[in-house]
Design an enzyme around this catalytic site. Structure first.
Site, PDB file in Angstrom:
ATOM      1  NE  ARG A 282      33.986  42.354 -20.140  1.00 49.76           N
ATOM      2  CZ  ARG A 282      34.732  43.493 -19.665  1.00 49.76           C
ATOM      3  NH1 ARG A 282      34.079  44.693 -19.901  1.00 49.76           N
ATOM      4  NH2 ARG A 282      36.070  43.060 -19.071  1.00 49.76           N
ATOM      5  CG  HIS A 286      32.990  42.253 -15.499  1.00 54.49           C
ATOM      6  ND1 HIS A 286      32.957  41.148 -16.136  1.00 54.49           N
ATOM      7  CD2 HIS A 286      32.412  41.943 -14.194  1.00 54.49           C
ATOM      8  CE1 HIS A 286      32.666  40.225 -15.119  1.00 54.49           C
ATOM      9  NE2 HIS A 286      32.245  40.656 -13.933  1.00 54.49           N
ATOM     10  CE1 TYR A 295      38.480  46.509 -18.719  1.00 53.88           C
ATOM     11  CE2 TYR A 295      37.797  47.615 -16.617  1.00 53.88           C
ATOM     12  CZ  TYR A 295      37.380  46.648 -17.701  1.00 53.88           C
ATOM     13  OH  TYR A 295      36.131  46.288 -17.681  1.00 53.88           O
TER      14      TYR A 295
END
Length: 395
Positions: A282, A286, A295
């Protein structure tokens, strides 16, 4: 008669025997190299020019749609969006390998599958703006699409609910004697839900013609895959449940197409479930509520940008003599114009009347719900500036 002895296929040992993780090496199907050339031992799938260019054009369109709608959300024009940047091949190429009669049960990052089937830009916009032309009548968050004529089941917000539903729907297809399958999309994070295990076990026991398509994109929001499970991805779970399993390079459109095509053949010929684990990444956040810089590193993202499925397929099309750079630029520009025009038009369409909340559900609305609607209307009339689209329609 079928042998009911559950020990009939169990071998025996007379010493303590430990089965360790990684005992089974699950290979990943890959046909295209990043430069668009075929791997030496790879076999090109039977893919004609029209289908190949349709897959490519749909991936390009979805990337434009994603970019525009993220921008629209940042401007406050819609409330929420989920992009599929970097994962376009997983949804689009798999949808291309299906029949139009096959049911699609999606998670929320498969807008490419819906676009491939013919969902229009206006339909996308009306749903995301929750206006009067939205078939869901404003009851769903943006990106919760559904379309009965296109055999695309309406998306639900809770993770994994579509997995056992897909098993049940496929069982119904089987009982009805239909030459059709159900494909169920989900991420590796959703595979941690109990519905995943219930759905796969049900499909395996009842021999349901369903394709479980897992997009293993590396992250469940901010949780990396290595912190989600210790096993060999999601493919190993299919083997554990007795489900035929394929692992595929999710950034390789040809491999995804070939894997899904074979999975569909198996599901119909043997009346059985098949699990496909597409290894992808990805590149986008998100959702528009997420900041991936907290992150993961830019270096990690750049490694996957080099495996971009759109670029990979463009290079393959070019080698085939099926790619026209000038025509592609016109396609992208037209997509941008179409998306922007449809966005502006959808904004002008009124939202659904407040009364639809209850009148569209009950033949005779219960008294207590009538009171609640009246209280809601009174609230909107009291604070009209807070509800600019709705206040003018409240009587």
């Amino acid at each position: 008669m079928k042998d009911r002895n559950h020990l009939a296929r169990v071998s025996t040992t007379h010493q303590v025997h430990i089965i360790e993780n990684g005992l089974i090496d699950i290979p990943m199907l890959q046909i295209l190299q990043p430069d668009g050339s075929l791997h030496k031992e790879a076999k090109e799938p039977d893919l004609d020019k029209d289908t190949a260019t349709r897959i490519y054009d749909t991936m390009e369109y979805i990337r434009v749609l994603d970019e525009r709608m993220i921008g629209a959300q940042r401007q406050g024009r819609i409330s929420f969006y989920l992009a599929s940047t970097g994962e376009e091949a997983a949804a689009v190429a798999s949808a291309a390998a299906l029949s139009d009669n096959d049911m699609i049960m999606s998670q929320y990052r498969e807008q490419g599958a819906l676009a491939y089937r013919g969902y229009t830009t206006s339909q996308f916009m009306n749903q995301m703006f929750s206006n009067e032309a939205d078939p869901n009548k404003g009851r769903q968050m943006p990106i919760h699409y559904g379309d009965k004529p296109l055999n695309f089941m309406t998306i639900s917000s809770p993770l994994g609910t579509q997995i056992p539903q897909a098993s049940g729907y496929a069982y119904g297809q089987k009982m009805a004697g239909n030459e059709a399958v159900t494909i169920c999309y989900f991420g590796e994070g959703a595979a941690s839900e109990g519905d995943f295990h219930a759905g796969l076990n049900m499909a395996a026991v009842l021999n349901c013609p369903v394709i479980f398509f897992c997009r293993n994109n590396g992250y469940a929001i901010s949780t990396p895959a290595e912190e989600q499970f210790a096993g060999d991805g999601i493919a190993s779970r299919g083997i554990g449940y007795g489900v035929k399993t394929i692992r595929v390079d999710g950034n390789d459109p040809l491999a995804v197409y070939a894997a899904t095509q074979r999975a569909r053949e198996l599901a119909l010929e043997e009346s059985c479930p098949v699990l496909i684990e597409a290894m992808t990444y990805r590149l986008a956040a998100h959702s528009t509520s997420d900041d991936p810089t907290g992150y993961r590193s830019r270096e990690e993202e750049d490694k996957w940008r080099a495996k971009d499925p759109i670029q990979r397929m463009a290079k393959w099309l070019e080698k085939k003599g099926w790619y026209d750079e000038a025509a592609n630029k016109k396609l992208i520009e037209k997509s941008r114009q179409d998306v922007l025009a449809a966005l502006k038009e959808a904004e002008k369409i009124d939202v659904c009347p407040i009364d639809d909340i209850v009148t569209d559900v009950y033949d005779e609305v219960p008294w207590h719900l009538k009171e609640q609607v009246d209280e809601l209307k009174a609230h909107i009339r009291k604070y009209p500036d807070a509800y600019p689209k709705t206040s003018g329609r409240v009587k």
